[in-house]
Design an enzyme around this catalytic site. Structure first.
Site, PDB file in Angstrom:
ATOM      1  N   THR A 269      -4.105  52.004   3.827  1.00 55.92           N
ATOM      2  CA  THR A 269      -3.526  53.151   3.120  1.00 55.92           C
ATOM      3  C   THR A 269      -3.949  53.194   1.655  1.00 55.92           C
ATOM      4  O   THR A 269      -3.300  53.844   0.844  1.00 55.92           O
ATOM      5  CB  THR A 269      -1.985  53.092   3.217  1.00 55.92           C
ATOM      6  OG1 THR A 269      -1.569  51.763   2.900  1.00 55.92           O
ATOM      7  CG2 THR A 269      -1.504  53.451   4.609  1.00 55.92           C
ATOM      8  N   LEU A 318     -14.609  52.360  -6.592  1.00 57.40           N
ATOM      9  CA  LEU A 318     -15.926  52.161  -5.997  1.00 57.40           C
ATOM     10  C   LEU A 318     -16.686  51.115  -6.783  1.00 57.40           C
ATOM     11  O   LEU A 318     -16.601  51.068  -8.022  1.00 57.40           O
ATOM     12  CB  LEU A 318     -16.716  53.475  -6.010  1.00 57.40           C
ATOM     13  CG  LEU A 318     -16.187  54.588  -5.098  1.00 57.40           C
ATOM     14  CD1 LEU A 318     -16.868  55.905  -5.408  1.00 57.40           C
ATOM     15  CD2 LEU A 318     -16.361  54.213  -3.629  1.00 57.40           C
ATOM     16  N   HIS A 443     -42.983  64.479   5.259  1.00 52.52           N
ATOM     17  CA  HIS A 443     -42.629  64.803   6.635  1.00 52.52           C
ATOM     18  C   HIS A 443     -43.108  63.687   7.547  1.00 52.52           C
ATOM     19  O   HIS A 443     -44.231  63.201   7.376  1.00 52.52           O
ATOM     20  CB  HIS A 443     -43.312  66.116   7.053  1.00 52.52           C
ATOM     21  CG  HIS A 443     -43.111  66.440   8.497  1.00 52.52           C
ATOM     22  ND1 HIS A 443     -41.921  66.930   8.974  1.00 52.52           N
ATOM     23  CD2 HIS A 443     -43.945  66.299   9.571  1.00 52.52           C
ATOM     24  CE1 HIS A 443     -42.025  67.109  10.286  1.00 52.52           C
ATOM     25  NE2 HIS A 443     -43.235  66.739  10.679  1.00 52.52           N
TER      26      HIS A 443
HETATM   27  C1  LIG Z   1     -13.066  46.652   3.070  1.00 51.89           C
HETATM   28  C2  LIG Z   1     -13.595  47.277   1.803  1.00 51.89           C
HETATM   29  C3  LIG Z   1     -14.802  47.942   1.834  1.00 51.89           C
HETATM   30  C4  LIG Z   1     -15.292  48.519   0.675  1.00 51.89           C
HETATM   31  N1  LIG Z   1     -16.502  49.151   0.750  1.00 51.89           N
HETATM   32  C5  LIG Z   1     -17.005  49.706  -0.359  1.00 51.89           C
HETATM   33  C6  LIG Z   1     -18.280  50.323  -0.335  1.00 51.89           C
HETATM   34  O1  LIG Z   1     -18.934  50.368   0.690  1.00 51.89           O
HETATM   35  N2  LIG Z   1     -18.761  50.855  -1.481  1.00 51.89           N
HETATM   36  C7  LIG Z   1     -18.039  50.813  -2.647  1.00 51.89           C
HETATM   37  O2  LIG Z   1     -18.520  51.329  -3.658  1.00 51.89           O
HETATM   38  N3  LIG Z   1     -16.841  50.227  -2.711  1.00 51.89           N
HETATM   39  C8  LIG Z   1     -16.301  49.663  -1.596  1.00 51.89           C
HETATM   40  N4  LIG Z   1     -15.100  49.029  -1.673  1.00 51.89           N
HETATM   41  C9  LIG Z   1     -14.396  49.014  -2.969  1.00 51.89           C
HETATM   42  C10 LIG Z   1     -15.005  47.962  -3.902  1.00 51.89           C
HETATM   43  O3  LIG Z   1     -14.924  46.700  -3.285  1.00 51.89           O
HETATM   44  C11 LIG Z   1     -14.273  47.962  -5.237  1.00 51.89           C
HETATM   45  O4  LIG Z   1     -14.276  49.253  -5.773  1.00 51.89           O
HETATM   46  C12 LIG Z   1     -14.949  47.018  -6.219  1.00 51.89           C
HETATM   47  O5  LIG Z   1     -14.980  45.705  -5.729  1.00 51.89           O
HETATM   48  C13 LIG Z   1     -14.222  47.036  -7.562  1.00 51.89           C
HETATM   49  O6  LIG Z   1     -14.859  46.160  -8.432  1.00 51.89           O
HETATM   50  P1  LIG Z   1     -14.102  45.469  -9.643  1.00 51.89           P
HETATM   51  O7  LIG Z   1     -15.122  44.655 -10.332  1.00 51.89           O
HETATM   52  O8  LIG Z   1     -13.351  46.473 -10.418  1.00 51.89           O
HETATM   53  O9  LIG Z   1     -12.990  44.524  -8.977  1.00 51.89           O
HETATM   54  P2  LIG Z   1     -13.007  43.472  -7.801  1.00 51.89           P
HETATM   55  O10 LIG Z   1     -14.221  43.536  -6.990  1.00 51.89           O
HETATM   56  O11 LIG Z   1     -11.693  43.631  -7.122  1.00 51.89           O
HETATM   57  O12 LIG Z   1     -13.058  42.073  -8.545  1.00 51.89           O
HETATM   58  C14 LIG Z   1     -12.029  41.619  -9.358  1.00 51.89           C
HETATM   59  C15 LIG Z   1     -12.089  40.119  -9.422  1.00 51.89           C
HETATM   60  O13 LIG Z   1     -11.226  39.698 -10.473  1.00 51.89           O
HETATM   61  C16 LIG Z   1     -10.636  38.473 -10.096  1.00 51.89           C
HETATM   62  N5  LIG Z   1      -9.434  38.317 -10.909  1.00 51.89           N
HETATM   63  C17 LIG Z   1      -8.355  39.128 -10.961  1.00 51.89           C
HETATM   64  N6  LIG Z   1      -7.463  38.676 -11.876  1.00 51.89           N
HETATM   65  C18 LIG Z   1      -8.003  37.548 -12.393  1.00 51.89           C
HETATM   66  C19 LIG Z   1      -7.551  36.616 -13.364  1.00 51.89           C
HETATM   67  N7  LIG Z   1      -6.402  36.743 -13.988  1.00 51.89           N
HETATM   68  N8  LIG Z   1      -8.348  35.551 -13.625  1.00 51.89           N
HETATM   69  C20 LIG Z   1      -9.535  35.382 -13.001  1.00 51.89           C
HETATM   70  N9  LIG Z   1     -10.007  36.236 -12.073  1.00 51.89           N
HETATM   71  C21 LIG Z   1      -9.253  37.307 -11.787  1.00 51.89           C
HETATM   72  C22 LIG Z   1     -10.365  38.652  -8.612  1.00 51.89           C
HETATM   73  O14 LIG Z   1     -10.246  37.387  -7.982  1.00 51.89           O
HETATM   74  C23 LIG Z   1     -11.587  39.433  -8.163  1.00 51.89           C
HETATM   75  O15 LIG Z   1     -12.588  38.567  -7.663  1.00 51.89           O
HETATM   76  C24 LIG Z   1     -14.576  48.424  -0.544  1.00 51.89           C
HETATM   77  C25 LIG Z   1     -13.362  47.736  -0.581  1.00 51.89           C
HETATM   78  C26 LIG Z   1     -12.871  47.165   0.580  1.00 51.89           C
HETATM   79  C27 LIG Z   1     -11.577  46.411   0.507  1.00 51.89           C
END
Ligand SMILES: Cc1cc2nc3c(=O)[nH]c(=O)nc-3n(C[C@H](O)[C@H](O)[C@H](O)COP(=O)(O)OP(=O)(O)OC[C@H]3O[C@@H](n4cnc5c(N)ncnc54)[C@H](O)[C@@H]3O)c2cc1C
Length: 464
Positions: A269, A318, A443
């Site tokens: 969700t 994303l 093509h």
């Molecule tokens: C099943 C699934 C499929 C997806 N497929 C796609 C796709 O095909 N294409 C796409 O664009 N997006 C996809 N997404 C979304 C994508 O994964 C996220 O948008 C993206 O990972 C966000 O990146 P971010 O760097 O903001 O955070 P994240 O990737 O969430 O990374 C944040 C990191 O911060 C770390 N962290 C948090 N707090 C702390 C702290 N206090 N100290 C140390 N470390 C910390 C966490 O452990 C984590 O590793 C998917 C998500 C899921 C769940």
């Protein structure tokens, strides 16, 4: 003197990309990550493992349904689920290892553990507090919860996307709550593996935010593949035993509560921003009403020297949006002009066929009274799509009626997620539909359908 110019918290696509760019720009950089491996949600439990499973199960689907027709006679493959998961794990570790290599190559210190921010200019990891000129929070997001539904990934009966990637066995019956990108991708995986998959969705259409014709076509194609949908259904709760679950939902149109039996329920969700344990309250970092870290146009929070990017701030959740912000904030910190064009961020669903969108939708533009023209071209008129038996779908380009400038696009079809970038580049350059139509396209390629849709914005496509 500060030990670091910047400490980045979180090594997802936002954080690690930002770290690399900061280092390239000459900033002394460290990255903090609490997970065992780098790469965040995306590489560990998101984009990459889901795409590995989508690829493997697409191969299965091809072998089961399309090989014989192409004259490839073989026994239908049997599924070794444990091996498929280990293939997925191997893909993940190649990628997370790659990020670790990038950190070393760029001389970025990986501070292992969970970070807190005791004050601006300070980051604590374990027993050590580091001084830094700037902090970039890239702490990402976690799956949202639903009232009345308790997720337990260890038990593997009611799971979120993370649990769905490691199920002990392929369920006979799966209920997916939520017809968004993650639910449809993972639902497709299990449907191809032989599960009877029913998607229950509160809204009346799949993938909210897409144009209605795209939603309808996409749902029709998925139904043809075997996915079942119950739309306009408000899930009231899930009763789970050790091996089974019952999903209770109320049809929005009225009537009695209904119940669906399942071996596994996937709660898909959406996701919510994650900033737990950083100490932002005490620092006075302003948050939005939706629990995101509030930032200005330069990704600066309300506290000087603290920035935030990626899923933890506003905008589409994303990986590539996070990456773009990661590079841009690095530029800001290095004294350059960081920029992200939020009007040109593609969105892709990696089912078969793929669905890709960018820019504004036809429905939203029409509702806003914007005068537009819409060029649409079916893959039925594309020789290459026919050659691979994937001609269901279309390309739609939306252009301004007066100026012909491309305002948005949607593609349902083979390699849509790659093809959309032609339109992204066109939009970045302020191109007209005619600019695309006048560009020679090789093509036979799927991309010819993009050109035909652009031609449809003018004097008309050739192959329709
Ligand atoms: C099943 C699934 C499929 C997806 N497929 C796609 C796709 O095909 N294409 C796409 O664009 N997006 C996809 N997404 C979304 C994508 O994964 C996220 O948008 C993206 O990972 C966000 O990146 P971010 O760097 O903001 O955070 P994240 O990737 O969430 O990374 C944040 C990191 O911060 C770390 N962290 C948090 N707090 C702390 C702290 N206090 N100290 C140390 N470390 C910390 C966490 O452990 C984590 O590793 C998917 C998500 C899921 C769940």
């Amino acid at each position: 003197m500060s030990q670091y110019d910047v400490i980045i918290i979180g090594a997802g696509p936002g954080g690690y990309v930002s770290a690399v760019r900061c280092a390239q720009l000459g900033l002394k950089t460290a990255i903090v990550e609490g997970r065992e491996t780098l790469g965040g949600t995306c590489l560990n439990v998101g984009c990459i493992p889901s795409k590995a499973l989508l690829h493997a199960t697409h191969m299965l689907h091809e072998a089961e349904h399309n090989f014989a027709g192409m004259g490839l006679k073989a026994k239908a493959p049997t599924v070794d689920w444990a091996q498929m998961k280990s293939y997925k794990d191997d893909v993940v570790s190649q990628n997370t290892g790659g990020v670790e290599f990038l950190m070393k190559k760029n001389k970025i210190d990986w501070l292992k553990g969970w970070a807190t921010i005791p004050a601006a200019g300070k980051v604590t990891v374990g027993d050590t507090t580091y001084d830094t000129k700037n902090i970039v929070i890239a702490s990402g997001s976690v799956p949202s919860t639903l009232p009345g539904v308790e997720v337990d990934n260890d038990k593997g009966v009611v799971v979120d996307s993370t649990g769905a990637l490691v199920l002990g066995k392929v369920p006979k019956k799966m209920v997916v709550i939520g017809a968004g990108v993650i639910g449809l991708e993972l639902g497709s995986v299990y449907q191809r593996l032989g599960a009877e998959v029913t998607v229950v969705e509160y809204m009346d259409a799949v993938c909210p935010g897409m144009d209605k014709d795209v939603q309808r076509t996409f749902k029709r194609i998925l139904e043809k593949q075997g996915l079942k949908f119950i739309m306009g259904a408000a899930v009231q709760g899930v009763d789970a035993t050790k091996t089974k679950a019952k999903v209770k939902y109320q049809p929005k149109k009225g009537g009695d509560e209904e119940v669906l039996d399942a071996d596994v329920v996937l709660v898909a969700t959406g996701r919510k921003p994650y900033a737990e344990g950083l100490g932002l309250d005490a620092l006075g970092v302003k948050m939005t009403e939706r629990g995101q870290i509030a930032v200005d146009g330069h990704w600066a929070t309300s506290v000087k020297g603290i920035y935030a990017i990626g899923d933890v701030i506003e905008g589409p959740m994303l990986a590539h949006k996070a990456e773009d912000e990661g590079m841009a904030v690095a530029d800001v910190l290095a004294g350059n002009h960081g920029h992200v064009n939020y009007g040109v961020i593609p969105g892709v669903v990696y089912t078969t066929p793929e669905v890709a969108t960018v820019g504004q939708t036809e429905d939203a533009l029409k509702a806003a009274g914007h005068k537009i023209k819409v060029g649409k071209f079916s893959f039925m008129g594309n020789a290459r799509a026919k050659a691979i038996g994937q001609a269901d779908g279309f390309v739609k380009i939306i252009a301004d009626k007066e100026t012909d400038r491309v305002l948005g696009a949607a593609i349902i079809g083979p390699a849509a997620g790659d093809m959309i970038h032609e339109i992204c580049v066109a939009m970045e350059f302020g191109a007209s539909a005619q600019d695309i139509a006048l560009t020679c396209h090789a093509h036979p390629t799927y991309s010819e359908a993009v050109r035909e849709a652009a031609l449809a914005c003018g004097d008309g496509p050739i192959h329709a």
